[in-house]
Design a protein around this motif. Sequence first.
Motif, short mmCIF file in Angstrom:
data_model
loop_
_atom_site.label_atom_id
_atom_site.label_comp_id
_atom_site.label_asym_id
_atom_site.label_seq_id
_atom_site.Cartn_x
_atom_site.Cartn_y
_atom_site.Cartn_z
N LEU A 281 -29.92 -1.46 -32.99
CA LEU A 281 -30.19 -1.36 -31.54
C LEU A 281 -28.89 -1.12 -30.77
O LEU A 281 -28.85 -0.29 -29.86
CB LEU A 281 -30.90 -2.63 -31.03
CG LEU A 281 -32.32 -2.86 -31.56
CD1 LEU A 281 -32.86 -4.20 -31.07
CD2 LEU A 281 -33.27 -1.73 -31.16
N ASP A 282 -27.82 -1.81 -31.17
CA ASP A 282 -26.52 -1.63 -30.48
C ASP A 282 -26.05 -0.18 -30.61
O ASP A 282 -25.62 0.43 -29.63
CB ASP A 282 -25.46 -2.57 -31.07
CG ASP A 282 -25.73 -4.04 -30.72
OD1 ASP A 282 -26.58 -4.30 -29.84
OD2 ASP A 282 -25.09 -4.92 -31.35
N LEU A 283 -26.14 0.35 -31.84
CA LEU A 283 -25.68 1.73 -32.06
C LEU A 283 -26.54 2.74 -31.30
O LEU A 283 -26.08 3.82 -30.93
CB LEU A 283 -25.67 2.05 -33.56
CG LEU A 283 -24.53 1.36 -34.34
CD1 LEU A 283 -24.80 1.38 -35.84
CD2 LEU A 283 -23.20 2.03 -34.03
N LYS A 284 -27.80 2.37 -31.06
CA LYS A 284 -28.70 3.24 -30.29
C LYS A 284 -28.55 2.99 -28.80
O LYS A 284 -29.34 3.52 -28.00
CB LYS A 284 -30.15 2.97 -30.69
CG LYS A 284 -30.51 3.43 -32.08
CD LYS A 284 -31.16 4.79 -32.00
CE LYS A 284 -31.45 5.34 -33.36
NZ LYS A 284 -31.71 6.78 -33.31
N GLN A 285 -27.63 2.12 -28.44
CA GLN A 285 -27.42 1.71 -27.04
C GLN A 285 -28.69 1.22 -26.40
O GLN A 285 -29.03 1.54 -25.25
CB GLN A 285 -26.78 2.86 -26.25
CG GLN A 285 -25.44 3.18 -26.87
CD GLN A 285 -24.69 4.26 -26.14
OE1 GLN A 285 -25.29 5.18 -25.59
NE2 GLN A 285 -23.39 4.19 -26.16
N ASP A 286 -29.43 0.45 -27.20
CA ASP A 286 -30.66 -0.20 -26.75
C ASP A 286 -30.25 -1.63 -26.44
O ASP A 286 -29.71 -2.33 -27.30
CB ASP A 286 -31.67 -0.12 -27.92
CG ASP A 286 -33.00 -0.77 -27.61
OD1 ASP A 286 -33.00 -1.84 -26.97
OD2 ASP A 286 -34.03 -0.24 -28.04
N GLY A 287 -30.47 -2.06 -25.22
CA GLY A 287 -29.92 -3.34 -24.77
C GLY A 287 -30.62 -4.59 -25.30
O GLY A 287 -30.22 -5.71 -24.99
N ARG A 288 -31.66 -4.43 -26.13
CA ARG A 288 -32.40 -5.61 -26.59
C ARG A 288 -31.52 -6.52 -27.46
O ARG A 288 -30.67 -6.03 -28.20
CB ARG A 288 -33.65 -5.20 -27.37
CG ARG A 288 -34.78 -4.78 -26.45
CD ARG A 288 -35.98 -4.34 -27.21
NE ARG A 288 -35.78 -3.03 -27.82
CZ ARG A 288 -36.66 -2.47 -28.66
NH1 ARG A 288 -37.75 -3.12 -29.00
NH2 ARG A 288 -36.43 -1.27 -29.15
N ARG A 289 -31.78 -7.83 -27.36
CA ARG A 289 -31.03 -8.79 -28.16
C ARG A 289 -31.96 -9.35 -29.24
O ARG A 289 -33.13 -9.64 -28.96
CB ARG A 289 -30.55 -9.93 -27.26
CG ARG A 289 -29.17 -10.49 -27.66
CD ARG A 289 -28.67 -11.45 -26.59
NE ARG A 289 -29.46 -12.67 -26.56
CZ ARG A 289 -29.31 -13.68 -27.43
NH1 ARG A 289 -28.42 -13.60 -28.40
NH2 ARG A 289 -30.06 -14.75 -27.32
N VAL A 290 -31.46 -9.46 -30.46
CA VAL A 290 -32.28 -9.98 -31.56
C VAL A 290 -31.87 -11.42 -31.83
O VAL A 290 -30.69 -11.70 -32.08
CB VAL A 290 -32.09 -9.15 -32.84
CG1 VAL A 290 -33.00 -9.67 -33.95
CG2 VAL A 290 -32.36 -7.67 -32.58
N VAL A 291 -32.85 -12.32 -31.79
CA VAL A 291 -32.60 -13.72 -32.12
C VAL A 291 -33.06 -13.93 -33.55
O VAL A 291 -34.19 -13.58 -33.91
CB VAL A 291 -33.39 -14.65 -31.17
CG1 VAL A 291 -33.23 -16.10 -31.58
CG2 VAL A 291 -32.95 -14.40 -29.74
#
Length: 246
Positions: A200-210
């Motif tokens: 998600l980070d590399l896709k610049q998707d701001g979601r956070r994974v817990v």
Amino acid sequence: MKIVVIGGTGLIGRQLVPLLQQRGHEVLAASPNTGVNTLTGEGLAAALAGAQVVVDVANSPSFEDAAVLDFFRTSGRNLLAAEAQAGVRHHVALSVVGTGRLQESGYFRAKQAQEDLIEAAGVPYTLVQATQFLEFLGGIAQSAGAGDEIRLSPAFIQPISSDEVAAMLAEVALGAPRNGRVEIAGPERFRLAELVQRYLDLKQDGRRVVADPHALYFGAPLDDATLVPAGAARQGRITFAQWMAR
Ligand SMILES: NC(=O)c1ccc[n+]([C@@H]2O[C@H](COP(=O)([O-])OP(=O)(O)OC[C@H]3O[C@@H](n4cnc5c(N)ncnc54)[C@H](OP(=O)(O)O)[C@@H]3O)[C@@H](O)[C@H]2O)c1
């Protein structure tokens, strides 16, 4: 020889068909879009006439419990009966590593039903169980729910690139039936929650994974052994970083 690829228009199918054609085989990409429907039986007998090998890489359009079970059960029965009629000598099917360990999930109960039908049918077969495709990481994030914060298990995952799955399937399809399973996996092992966060980070998707050890994977609990091969698996070479760089 004539090879029928059921689901020949899907992610794996459309990469597998040209690989088999390049080896000089007559290949039919069969799917509802090309007039062949394993669920209704439409076009199936004609598609299989003269075929020596069938590779089934179809997937259910719906992952809802009852619909997916009906898809793999009914399609499996129709396909294997038509293969017996046509004298097919090798049935190759694509399933998922750990299917038997994921039986709290409706999707994986359906994949188990597909595997059980193949083992009982009497058509010589090879069951290829693959780990999660790298292409499926976005789907895994999607399955974890909406919102800016998603919960995923920190269990191990060893994802593989879909083009390597297609290449390994081509080899299996051109070899002798094993009447058993072959496991295939990617070259690296990650923790699922961490890998999806990197994706998600590399896709610049701001979601956070817990990372949540109790988070379910398509309805099933995971531990470190659930999604990864139990024994020696055939391994691909494409790393996560190489795949992302494409
Ligand atoms: N996703 C993963 O990480 C993963 C990992 C391991 C194994 N697998 C397995 O890999 C297989 C292929 O997955 P995929 O992602 O390549 O699938 P996909 O891209 O969703 O393609 C599905 C294919 O199935 C066809 N299909 C749908 N309904 C059909 C029907 N009634 N009769 C005949 N064909 C039908 C579709 O045809 P149309 O184009 O005509 O609709 C399409 O060609 C699945 O069995 C899955 O369980 C997946």
